[in-house]
Design a protein around this motif. Structure first.
Motif, PDB file in Angstrom:
ATOM      1  N   ALA A 177      19.513   0.417   0.921  1.00 49.64           N
ATOM      2  CA  ALA A 177      18.107  -0.251  -0.632  1.00 49.64           C
ATOM      3  C   ALA A 177      17.257   0.715  -1.078  1.00 49.64           C
ATOM      4  N   VAL A 178      16.682   1.666  -0.088  1.00 49.26           N
ATOM      5  CA  VAL A 178      15.437   2.069   0.027  1.00 49.26           C
ATOM      6  C   VAL A 178      15.863   3.278  -0.749  1.00 49.26           C
TER       7      VAL A 178
ATOM      8  N   ARG B  48       3.426   4.542  -6.191  1.00 46.83           N
ATOM      9  CA  ARG B  48       3.903   3.759  -5.046  1.00 46.83           C
ATOM     10  C   ARG B  48       3.847   4.217  -3.716  1.00 46.83           C
ATOM     11  N   GLN B  49       3.593   3.927  -2.930  1.00 47.71           N
ATOM     12  CA  GLN B  49       3.643   4.482  -1.565  1.00 47.71           C
ATOM     13  C   GLN B  49       4.747   3.903  -0.657  1.00 47.71           C
ATOM     14  N   PRO B  50       5.883   5.343  -0.760  1.00 46.61           N
ATOM     15  CA  PRO B  50       7.040   4.794   0.350  1.00 46.61           C
ATOM     16  C   PRO B  50       7.137   3.959   1.130  1.00 46.61           C
ATOM     17  N   ASP B  51       5.811   3.871   1.894  1.00 44.46           N
ATOM     18  CA  ASP B  51       5.827   2.487   3.087  1.00 44.46           C
ATOM     19  C   ASP B  51       5.417   1.007   2.679  1.00 44.46           C
ATOM     20  N   GLU B  52       4.578   0.746   1.161  1.00 40.86           N
ATOM     21  CA  GLU B  52       4.607   0.171   0.623  1.00 40.86           C
ATOM     22  C   GLU B  52       5.898  -0.589   0.015  1.00 40.86           C
ATOM     23  N   VAL B  53       6.561   0.264  -0.480  1.00 38.14           N
ATOM     24  CA  VAL B  53       8.288   0.270  -1.041  1.00 38.14           C
ATOM     25  C   VAL B  53       8.952  -0.548   0.679  1.00 38.14           C
ATOM     26  N   ARG B  54       8.886  -0.217   1.041  1.00 39.60           N
ATOM     27  CA  ARG B  54       9.674  -0.154   2.523  1.00 39.60           C
ATOM     28  C   ARG B  54       9.811  -1.586   3.075  1.00 39.60           C
ATOM     29  N   GLU B  55       8.000  -1.657   3.062  1.00 38.99           N
ATOM     30  CA  GLU B  55       7.756  -3.313   3.234  1.00 38.99           C
ATOM     31  C   GLU B  55       7.913  -3.664   2.828  1.00 38.99           C
ATOM     32  N   GLU B  56       8.848  -4.271   1.488  1.00 33.58           N
ATOM     33  CA  GLU B  56       8.427  -5.293   0.512  1.00 33.58           C
ATOM     34  C   GLU B  56      10.298  -6.061   0.189  1.00 33.58           C
ATOM     35  N   VAL B  57      11.070  -3.705   0.835  1.00 29.98           N
ATOM     36  CA  VAL B  57      12.729  -4.196   1.181  1.00 29.98           C
ATOM     37  C   VAL B  57      12.673  -4.835   2.080  1.00 29.98           C
TER      38      VAL B  57
END
Length: 344
Positions: free
Chosen positions: A247-248, A263-272
């Motif tokens: 998904a990321v 956007r912070q990659p870690d934050e997007v990954r956390e939300e996914v």
């Protein structure tokens, strides 16, 4: 004017004054306000439920609506915690009933609502041990075996944690301890508590105290037969990391980050990952509305999310493609999420 009307007016004014203090993170003003209500003769339980708990709920709404930032929300919540402690210190009620342990699930950070439950129970004469946020099952179970309380009350704020709640309830029941549950994670009407075989759900602190007052509540707290775990949930759990990665990658391809992208990659990954976890919980209790409700909440909470509705659509489509060949049952949950987004 009746006493009830006068009390309603007093509580409403108290909430407004407390919110003014919380907006500025003014601990002294907040303490003066709520302790002043006690001095004026307002019952402590009324202050806790109608003023403090209501103010904490309003803090959450302001944050979700992007009217308060994260820092302001954290500061106000810290003041609320001190206010609850001060109210508890002012209430001296003889312990005339049994012992209740109140705890949050492992990973649960929202400790204010169960703390209010603890203080309401204490005000009604119960001996209460509040274990706070994030209590691992491996530590809770030995504690229950050692202390042998009359009940344990477990809080779950986020529905994504329902599988963990199921494990915690089963582990507590294995000690012979009757279990009560509460928190928004079980659904506004407690439907997901009942889906887990827990009939002793309470919507708020007063209801929890009332439940303990009922002579037959122990019978309702007896263990239910074990529930088989759906193969679709097991498949999701096993493939979680793979699904998040896919998904990321799709999000990066669809929405390439710009130079000024915050956007912070870690934050997007956390939300996914959170989206996958809510899908898993939805499958676990076999209620697509759980996943649909979370998708609806994310679309309406710009301050809380790095993933906009368009990004959520991408994630749902990736998950649908990846899980099409897995055990049946997942796709109808994803369809519920799609239907929610179609109205946005």
């Amino acid at each position: 004017m009746t006493d009830t009307v006068r009390m309603t007016d007093v509580l409403a004014a108290g909430r407004a004054e407390l919110m003014t203090a919380l907006a500025e993170a003014d601990e002294h003003a907040a303490l003066d306000q709520v302790l002043g209500l006690l001095d004026a003769g307002v019952p402590a339980e009324g202050v806790l439920l109608e003023v403090v708990a209501a103010a904490q709920a309003e803090i959450g709404r302001l944050w979700q609506a992007d009217r308060w930032g994260v820092a302001q929300e954290h500061a106000a919540t810290a003041v609320v915690e001190h206010v609850i402690a001060a109210l508890g210190a002012r209430v001296t009620t003889a312990t005339t009933r049994g012992h209740v342990v109140v705890a949050c699930l492992e990973g649960e950070r929202h400790a204010v609502p169960p703390r209010i439950v603890a203080e309401v129970l204490r005000g009604r004469g119960w001996q209460v041990t509040f274990l706070g946020a994030g209590v691992p099952i491996a530590h809770l179970v030995p504690y229950l075996r050692e202390k042998v309380p009359d009940a344990v009350a477990l809080s779950c704020t986020l529905a994504r944690d329902l599988p963990r709640a199921d494990q915690a309830v089963a582990a507590c029941r294995d000690t012979g301890t009757p279990v009560l549950v509460g928190g928004r994670g079980f659904g506004e009407d407690g439907r997901w508590a009942r889906a887990l075989g827990v009939d002793t759900w309470a919507p708020d602190a007063a209801a929890a105290a009332d439940l303990l007052d009922r002579p037959g509540w122990r019978r309702a707290a007896r263990p239910a037969p074990p529930r088989p775990v759906a193969p679709a949930y097991t498949a999701l759990l096993t493939r979680r990391a793979e699904l998040v990665d896919a998904a990321v990658a799709a999000l990066d391809e669809r929405f390439p980050p710009a130079r000024d992208d915050e956007r912070q990659p870690d934050e997007v990954r956390e939300e996914v990952g959170e989206l996958v976890d809510f899908l898993g919980a939805s499958v676990y209790v076999d209620d697509p509305e759980l996943f649909g409700g979370f998708v609806s909440w994310t679309a309406a909470a710009p301050a809380a999310r790095r993933l906009p509705p368009a990004g959520t659509r991408v994630v749902i489509e990736v998950l649908a493609r990846a899980l099409r060949a897995d055990p049946p049952g997942v796709l109808r949950h994803l369809d519920c999420g799609r239907q929610v987004l179609a109205t946005r």
